[in-house]
Design a protein around this motif. Structure first.
Motif, PDB file in Angstrom:
ATOM      1  N   SER B  92     -41.687  49.152  34.008  1.00 18.77           N
ATOM      2  CA  SER B  92     -42.298  50.428  33.644  1.00 18.77           C
ATOM      3  C   SER B  92     -41.273  51.550  33.687  1.00 18.77           C
ATOM      4  CB  SER B  92     -43.471  50.727  34.573  1.00 18.77           C
ATOM      5  OG  SER B  92     -43.044  50.674  35.900  1.00 18.77           O
ATOM      6  N   ASN B  93     -41.663  52.636  33.074  1.00 25.37           N
ATOM      7  CA  ASN B  93     -40.861  53.850  33.079  1.00 25.37           C
ATOM      8  C   ASN B  93     -39.441  53.642  32.545  1.00 25.37           C
ATOM      9  OD1 ASN B  93     -41.283  56.479  33.466  1.00 25.37           O
ATOM     10  ND2 ASN B  93     -40.748  56.502  35.652  1.00 25.37           N
ATOM     11  N   LEU B  94     -39.309  52.894  31.449  1.00 21.66           N
ATOM     12  CA  LEU B  94     -37.990  52.687  30.855  1.00 21.66           C
ATOM     13  C   LEU B  94     -37.582  53.930  30.067  1.00 21.66           C
ATOM     14  CD1 LEU B  94     -38.436  49.087  29.420  1.00 21.66           C
ATOM     15  CD2 LEU B  94     -37.281  49.726  31.541  1.00 21.66           C
ATOM     16  N   ARG B  95     -36.302  54.319  30.246  1.00 20.25           N
ATOM     17  CA  ARG B  95     -35.767  55.442  29.471  1.00 20.25           C
ATOM     18  C   ARG B  95     -34.855  54.874  28.399  1.00 20.25           C
ATOM     19  NH1 ARG B  95     -38.550  59.994  30.107  1.00 20.25           N
ATOM     20  NH2 ARG B  95     -39.475  59.878  32.188  1.00 20.25           N
ATOM     21  N   ALA B  96     -34.707  55.597  27.329  1.00 20.55           N
ATOM     22  CA  ALA B  96     -33.810  55.138  26.267  1.00 20.55           C
ATOM     23  C   ALA B  96     -32.390  55.059  26.811  1.00 20.55           C
ATOM     24  CB  ALA B  96     -33.861  56.110  25.092  1.00 20.55           C
ATOM     25  N   ASP B  97     -31.761  53.884  26.627  1.00 24.64           N
ATOM     26  CA  ASP B  97     -30.397  53.803  27.153  1.00 24.64           C
ATOM     27  C   ASP B  97     -29.355  54.096  26.072  1.00 24.64           C
ATOM     28  OD1 ASP B  97     -30.774  51.489  25.823  1.00 24.64           O
ATOM     29  OD2 ASP B  97     -30.124  50.165  27.448  1.00 24.64           O
ATOM     30  N   ARG B  98     -29.795  54.120  24.842  1.00 24.31           N
ATOM     31  CA  ARG B  98     -28.888  54.564  23.780  1.00 24.31           C
ATOM     32  C   ARG B  98     -29.695  55.384  22.813  1.00 24.31           C
ATOM     33  NH1 ARG B  98     -25.496  49.150  22.151  1.00 24.31           N
ATOM     34  NH2 ARG B  98     -25.145  48.486  24.303  1.00 24.31           N
ATOM     35  N   GLU B  99     -29.026  56.335  22.195  1.00 25.03           N
ATOM     36  CA  GLU B  99     -29.697  57.106  21.150  1.00 25.03           C
ATOM     37  C   GLU B  99     -28.649  57.702  20.225  1.00 25.03           C
ATOM     38  OE1 GLU B  99     -29.914  60.815  21.117  1.00 25.03           O
ATOM     39  OE2 GLU B  99     -28.474  60.961  22.747  1.00 25.03           O
ATOM     40  N   ALA B 107     -23.834  52.290  11.768  1.00 24.40           N
ATOM     41  CA  ALA B 107     -24.201  53.131  12.912  1.00 24.40           C
ATOM     42  C   ALA B 107     -25.392  52.546  13.657  1.00 24.40           C
ATOM     43  CB  ALA B 107     -24.536  54.542  12.428  1.00 24.40           C
ATOM     44  N   LEU B 108     -26.358  52.028  12.880  1.00 23.76           N
ATOM     45  CA  LEU B 108     -27.517  51.417  13.513  1.00 23.76           C
ATOM     46  C   LEU B 108     -27.110  50.209  14.338  1.00 23.76           C
ATOM     47  CD1 LEU B 108     -30.589  51.252  13.818  1.00 23.76           C
ATOM     48  CD2 LEU B 108     -30.628  49.787  11.807  1.00 23.76           C
ATOM     49  N   LEU B 109     -26.200  49.403  13.762  1.00 23.22           N
ATOM     50  CA  LEU B 109     -25.798  48.184  14.458  1.00 23.22           C
ATOM     51  C   LEU B 109     -25.012  48.499  15.721  1.00 23.22           C
ATOM     52  CD1 LEU B 109     -24.954  45.813  11.512  1.00 23.22           C
ATOM     53  CD2 LEU B 109     -26.970  45.855  12.984  1.00 23.22           C
ATOM     54  N   ARG B 110     -24.351  49.626  15.711  1.00 20.47           N
ATOM     55  CA  ARG B 110     -23.652  49.997  16.940  1.00 20.47           C
ATOM     56  C   ARG B 110     -24.672  50.311  18.045  1.00 20.47           C
ATOM     57  NH1 ARG B 110     -19.971  52.395  13.580  1.00 20.47           N
ATOM     58  NH2 ARG B 110     -20.944  54.442  13.639  1.00 20.47           N
ATOM     59  N   LEU B 111     -25.751  50.918  17.625  1.00 17.05           N
ATOM     60  CA  LEU B 111     -26.794  51.224  18.615  1.00 17.05           C
ATOM     61  C   LEU B 111     -27.547  49.965  19.052  1.00 17.05           C
ATOM     62  CD1 LEU B 111     -28.555  54.466  17.341  1.00 17.05           C
ATOM     63  CD2 LEU B 111     -27.250  54.202  19.437  1.00 17.05           C
ATOM     64  N   ALA B 112     -27.962  49.152  18.091  1.00 12.98           N
ATOM     65  CA  ALA B 112     -28.768  47.975  18.404  1.00 12.98           C
ATOM     66  C   ALA B 112     -28.300  46.797  17.593  1.00 12.98           C
ATOM     67  CB  ALA B 112     -30.248  48.267  18.121  1.00 12.98           C
ATOM     68  N   PRO B 113     -27.386  46.016  18.135  1.00 11.52           N
ATOM     69  CA  PRO B 113     -26.835  44.875  17.380  1.00 11.52           C
ATOM     70  C   PRO B 113     -27.917  43.886  16.978  1.00 11.52           C
ATOM     71  CG  PRO B 113     -25.698  45.206  19.492  1.00 11.52           C
ATOM     72  CD  PRO B 113     -26.830  46.140  19.470  1.00 11.52           C
ATOM     73  N   ALA B 130     -32.446  57.498  16.132  1.00 13.52           N
ATOM     74  CA  ALA B 130     -32.910  56.246  16.733  1.00 13.52           C
ATOM     75  C   ALA B 130     -32.806  56.305  18.263  1.00 13.52           C
ATOM     76  CB  ALA B 130     -32.093  55.080  16.216  1.00 13.52           C
ATOM     77  N   MET B 131     -33.772  55.641  18.915  1.00 14.49           N
ATOM     78  CA  MET B 131     -33.724  55.478  20.371  1.00 14.49           C
ATOM     79  C   MET B 131     -33.844  53.997  20.671  1.00 14.49           C
ATOM     80  SD  MET B 131     -36.377  58.354  21.687  1.00 14.49           S
ATOM     81  CE  MET B 131     -35.945  58.739  23.347  1.00 14.49           C
ATOM     82  N   VAL B 132     -33.138  53.540  21.677  1.00 13.66           N
ATOM     83  CA  VAL B 132     -33.184  52.116  22.014  1.00 13.66           C
ATOM     84  C   VAL B 132     -33.551  51.961  23.486  1.00 13.66           C
ATOM     85  CG1 VAL B 132     -31.876  49.973  22.120  1.00 13.66           C
ATOM     86  CG2 VAL B 132     -31.452  51.601  20.282  1.00 13.66           C
ATOM     87  N   PHE B 133     -34.531  51.079  23.740  1.00 17.49           N
ATOM     88  CA  PHE B 133     -34.931  50.754  25.109  1.00 17.49           C
ATOM     89  C   PHE B 133     -34.651  49.278  25.332  1.00 17.49           C
ATOM     90  CE2 PHE B 133     -37.518  54.550  25.958  1.00 17.49           C
ATOM     91  CZ  PHE B 133     -37.728  55.020  24.667  1.00 17.49           C
ATOM     92  N   ARG B 134     -34.160  48.952  26.524  1.00 16.29           N
ATOM     93  CA  ARG B 134     -33.850  47.537  26.768  1.00 16.29           C
ATOM     94  C   ARG B 134     -34.336  47.104  28.141  1.00 16.29           C
ATOM     95  NH1 ARG B 134     -29.336  45.950  23.417  1.00 16.29           N
ATOM     96  NH2 ARG B 134     -28.572  47.919  22.593  1.00 16.29           N
ATOM     97  N   THR B 247     -35.624  44.301  23.314  1.00  9.67           N
ATOM     98  CA  THR B 247     -35.060  45.555  22.819  1.00  9.67           C
ATOM     99  C   THR B 247     -36.115  46.266  21.978  1.00  9.67           C
ATOM    100  OG1 THR B 247     -32.935  44.468  22.665  1.00  9.67           O
ATOM    101  CG2 THR B 247     -33.144  46.622  21.599  1.00  9.67           C
ATOM    102  N   LEU B 248     -36.317  47.533  22.277  1.00 12.22           N
ATOM    103  CA  LEU B 248     -37.230  48.339  21.474  1.00 12.22           C
ATOM    104  C   LEU B 248     -36.405  49.366  20.735  1.00 12.22           C
ATOM    105  CD1 LEU B 248     -39.888  48.946  24.235  1.00 12.22           C
ATOM    106  CD2 LEU B 248     -40.150  47.485  22.234  1.00 12.22           C
ATOM    107  N   LEU B 249     -36.610  49.397  19.442  1.00 11.72           N
ATOM    108  CA  LEU B 249     -35.850  50.343  18.625  1.00 11.72           C
ATOM    109  C   LEU B 249     -36.846  51.283  17.962  1.00 11.72           C
ATOM    110  CD1 LEU B 249     -33.219  51.236  17.278  1.00 11.72           C
ATOM    111  CD2 LEU B 249     -33.585  49.443  15.579  1.00 11.72           C
ATOM    112  N   LEU B 250     -36.660  52.584  18.243  1.00  7.94           N
ATOM    113  CA  LEU B 250     -37.544  53.583  17.645  1.00  7.94           C
ATOM    114  C   LEU B 250     -36.736  54.381  16.627  1.00  7.94           C
ATOM    115  CD1 LEU B 250     -39.449  52.827  19.935  1.00  7.94           C
ATOM    116  CD2 LEU B 250     -39.770  55.252  20.402  1.00  7.94           C
ATOM    117  N   LEU B 251     -37.179  54.370  15.381  1.00  8.67           N
ATOM    118  CA  LEU B 251     -36.495  55.129  14.343  1.00  8.67           C
ATOM    119  C   LEU B 251     -37.419  56.235  13.874  1.00  8.67           C
ATOM    120  CD1 LEU B 251     -34.978  52.186  12.324  1.00  8.67           C
ATOM    121  CD2 LEU B 251     -33.685  54.047  13.381  1.00  8.67           C
TER     122      LEU B 251
END
Lengths: 355, 513
Positions: B92-99, B107-113, B130-134, B247-251
């Protein structure tokens, strides 16, 4: 002067009806007390003697107002209370007062009734049953004071202690004991103390020693006698033991099947019994002369007590009377008419056609 | 008056103290007291832990929070006994670790391979923010988790118009064998961004072609969780143990990426995620077929059981004792009326009546506490007869005791005789009747629940009834049936044990010593 006058008291209990009785409109009664009259003077000890089932206890219960009023089918119990109680009752229920300071006990209601109960007290036969096993001695003796709202807590405590001392129980030792920690004699003394705290003017004792060991009886009787003398109480003593009655009573009334058949001073009745039933009672008393120990005594009585539902017509003692058989001349009268109490000597009355 | 009350209180206290001593002197009594204490502690804990709207929540099993729980899950501790279960994990309470702003596929692949390696997706071309949660989940048992669900919590300031901002949510699962599955792809807005689950169709076709499977796509869909957490072995699958990366990717779409970025950086948009892997085990007592946490349900049952049992029993004893003593002491017409009432009540069949009443309150729309109160009321009204008959006979025999006559001769009022001389004698009996009455009330409530009278509250009986209603699956779901059953039994046992030990006080002849 009489403190209590019982006049023609009748206590009849209805017999539970069966279907047939209801249909025929029949109602039968157990005539436990069937016209009893006697007086008790101030300071006197009066004994009611008779076999079990003769109505002694019912008489006492009627005087104590423990019988449903509906079951008292006739007669009056007149009682002369202390002046202060009388004046109270005058205020509360003037209609209950009959002539010259006598109160019709059975007519009293409510507060007046409660006041009368302060004046008349009863000692029960069974000291094991007459004390609530869950109450301490102190609570038992204090209860009458609480019921009648007498005294403050300290005053009550003192009164309880006094009453216990009066029956020769050490207050400090016994006050906080439970009944099961006491012997029969001690319990009976607690029961006596319970009646004493109210300082009654009439004490009824219903066979107070018959359930006690012989060795303890004397001390209870002594306590009673002493109280009577020091407090000037009148006592009605109920017993089946005519020898005992002679020892403690001033006068004796002999009851048979709901009626007093002979009444006289104690010595007189024992030495000179007139009624065949009294004669039988006296001859049944064990002989103290050692030589006569094993002699089979001839008790002049026959048969069994008839049922109180069907009391014989005429003399109620007739079916058991030995004199009836021996006197053919009188039989007709015995069969038809019931004898009243006839004077046969000084203060001596007997209900027998033979006299 | 004062003295009388004092007398009663003292005698009650005395009987209580004596009773407790007597109870504790036997092993049966000790067991009873221990279980009762356990029940009381659990009740207190339950009242402390469970929210006040818990019954309301329980009533609607298809709403949150239950839909975010695995269904039919076993208790977690079965693992200790060697059962092969997949853990339920909640991150729970995951924060985006990349954005960052995505202007090109690189550029997208650098964020989320994962975005590229996802089977068959090819190179997505997105221009946006984009935001990425892992997070990662370890499967250490040969069992298949049932699902993965990602919940989002979106907080925005007033500046933001949530429904104007579009969000594409992508969920990737990277398996221990380095295969990446795109398990979800949903187009939402910030306003509707609540949760995504594994999309059964999202990876079916690429999965089949990757493993060269000989099954249809429809079949693949029904096997989705087996596909995600398993590998094909011959014609079958077996669980693939090891670490899974989720991995959750929000665009963000439909808005200038720079604007979103500044909104996020200024804290006008705050998004946190929660990833739940639905295992086959959950919590202390598992879940039912809706995913409701059975431990919470059972926990709620403690105070209800105690309250229902004690209230019903207390009312039965109070009414029975009062009417019984009045009946016995005053006799006559009063006695006749009370006893005939008892006869009538005793001859009305309670069960059909209760079922009828149950149906009536259901059609009238009473649910929850009022419905339970009606059932308790009926139980009380039809159960006080036994106590009344026994206390009447006891009052009758005590009434004719010489000491009661002695009190009458002293001028004692009826109230005094009843309160001071008769009732204290009945208190031990009343205690035993009270204690014996408790399990009766609870079992009656449970029985009615099983018979289908729904008061809507999660009581033990109700849980059993639910299990029974789903008998097809419930028969092997022992964690659904046994705990409420055992607790009902334990509860009854405690009170019967207490009752038996109290009985020796009521009836001293039963005493062994």
């Amino acid at each position: 002067m009489e403190v209590l006058k019982v006049q023609g008291l009748k206590v009849w209990f209805p017999v539970r009806k069966g279907l047939l009785d209801v249909l025929l409109g029949r109602q039968e009664f157990v005539r436990a007390v069937d016209g009893v009259s006697f007086n008790v003077s101030r300071g006197e000890t009066f004994c009611l003697v008779g076999e079990s089932g003769c109505g002694k206890t019912t008489t006492a219960r009627a005087i104590m107002m423990l019988i449903d009023r509906g079951d008292v089918r006739g007669g009056k119990v007149l009682f002369k209370p202390r002046e202060e109680v009388l004046s109270e009752i005058k205020k509360l229920q003037p209609s209950a007062i009959v002539d010259s300071g006598y109160v019709d006990v059975l007519a009293t209601r409510g507060q007046a009734n409660k006041l009368i109960r302060r004046e008349i007290q009863l000692i029960f036969q069974d000291p094991f049953g007459s004390i609530n096993p869950r109450m301490r001695v102190y609570d038992v003796v204090e209860e009458p004071l609480i019921i009648h709202g007498i005294g403050s807590r300290e005053e009550r405590e003192e009164a309880v202690a006094k009453a216990l001392e009066a029956v020769k129980l050490s207050a400090s030792d016994f006050m906080y004991r439970f009944p099961h920690q006491l012997s029969g004699g001690q319990r009976q003394r607690v029961a006596i103390a319970r009646t004493l705290v109210l300082n009654p003017s009439l004490l009824l004792a219903d066979e107070p020693v018959s359930m006690l060991d012989v060795s303890i009886r004397a001390e209870i009787l002594q306590v009673l006698d002493e109280l009577k003398k020091t407090r000037g109480m009148s006592v009605i003593f109920i017993t089946h033991d005519i020898a005992l009655a002679r020892y403690i009573c001033d006068r004796i009334g002999v009851m048979y099947l709901g009626k007093i058949v002979e009444i006289a001073r104690a010595d007189e009745i024992v030495e000179n019994p007139k009624h065949p039933y009294t004669k039988a009672l006296i001859s049944a008393v064990p002989d103290v002369v050692p030589e006569n120990r094993k002699v089979l005594r001839n008790v002049p009585i026959k048969g069994e007590v008839p049922s109180a539902v069907r009391i014989p017509v005429g003399c109620r003692f007739r079916p058991r009377c030995v004199a009836f058989d021996e006197n053919p001349g009188i039989q007709e009268k015995c069969r038809k008419e019931e004898p009243g109490l006839l004077r046969v000597g000084e203060e001596h009355y007997s209900a027998c056609w033979l006299n | 008056m004062k003295a009388r009350e004092e007398g009663i209180i003292i005698s009650v206290a005395r009987s209580l103290r004596g009773g407790l001593r007597e109870v504790l002197s036997s092993n049966l009594g000790k067991a009873g007291v221990a279980i009762l204490l356990f029940m009381i502690v659990m009740s207190a804990y339950s009242l402390y832990v469970l929210p006040s709207d818990f019954p309301e929540k329980w009533k609607y099993p298809t709403r949150p929070p239950w839909v975010f729980n695995p269904r039919n899950a076993q208790p977690q501790w079965v693992e200790l006994f060697g059962a092969k279960v997949a853990d339920t994990a909640i991150f729970s309470n995951l924060r985006a670790d990349r954005e960052g702003i995505v202007l090109s596929p690189d550029a997208l692949l650098r964020l989320a391979p994962e975005a590229e390696r996802a089977l068959g997706v090819g190179r997505p071309v997105f221009i946006g923010y984009a935001m990425v949660f892992r997070t990662s989940y370890t499967l250490d048992n040969a069992a298949y988790p049932q699902d993965v669900i990602s919940l989002f919590k979106v907080e925005t300031s007033e500046k933001v118009n949530k429904s104007r901002i579009g969000v594409v949510v992508l969920m990737y699962i990277t398996r221990p064998d380095n295969i990446v599955l795109k398990t979800a792809e949903e187009r939402l807005t910030l306003a509707t961004l609540d949760y995504v689950k594994i999309d059964q169709g999202a990876f079916a076709s690429p999965y089949i072609s990757h493993f060269k499977l000989n099954i249809s796509e429809d079949e693949m869909r029904t096997l989705y969780y087996i596909a995600v957490f398993g590998k094909p072995v011959g014609k079958d699958f077996e669980p693939l143990q090891g670490e899974y990366q989720i991995t959750l990717l929000l665009l963000f779409t439909g808005i200038d990426p720079r604007e979103v970025q500044s909104l996020v950086r200024n804290g006008d948009i705050r998004i946190s995620a929660e990833v739940r892997v639905f295992g086959t085990s959950y919590g202390l007592l598992g879940t039912d077929n809706y995913g409701r946490d059975l431990f919470q349900g059972i926990l709620f049952g403690f105070p209800v059981a105690l309250a229902v049992g004690f209230l019903v029993s207390l009312a039965i004893v109070a009414i029975g004792l009062t009417l019984g003593v009045v009946s016995g002491y005053f006799g006559g017409r009063v006695d006749e009326i009370i006893q005939r009432t008892v006869d009538i009540i005793a001859n009305i069949p309670l069960l059909p009546l209760l079922i009828l009443v149950g149906v009536a309150i259901q059609t009238r729309g009473y649910v929850g506490w009022p419905a339970l109160a009606v059932i308790m009321f009926i139980l009380v009204i039809f159960s006080w007869g036994g106590v009344a008959i026994i206390s009447r006979s006891m009052a009758l025999s005590i009434k004719s005791e010489p000491y009661v006559e002695a009190a009458k001769a002293l001028g004692a009022s009826s109230a005094r005789i009843v309160f001071r001389h008769i009732l204290p004698q009945l208190i031990p009996y009343a205690m035993a009747a009270l204690v014996f009455g408790v399990p009766g009330a609870i079992l009656a409530e449970a029985g009615l629940s099983v018979l289908g009278i729904d008061h809507g509250l999660p009581t033990w009986g109700r849980i059993l009834a639910d299990a029974q209603a789903n008998r097809g699956i419930a028969y092997h779901m022992w964690w659904w049936v046994l705990p409420p059953g055992i607790l009902l039994g334990l509860f009854s046992f405690a009170f019967v044990a207490l009752g038996f030990t109290l009985e020796t006080i009521v009836e001293p002849r039963l005493r062994r010593r």
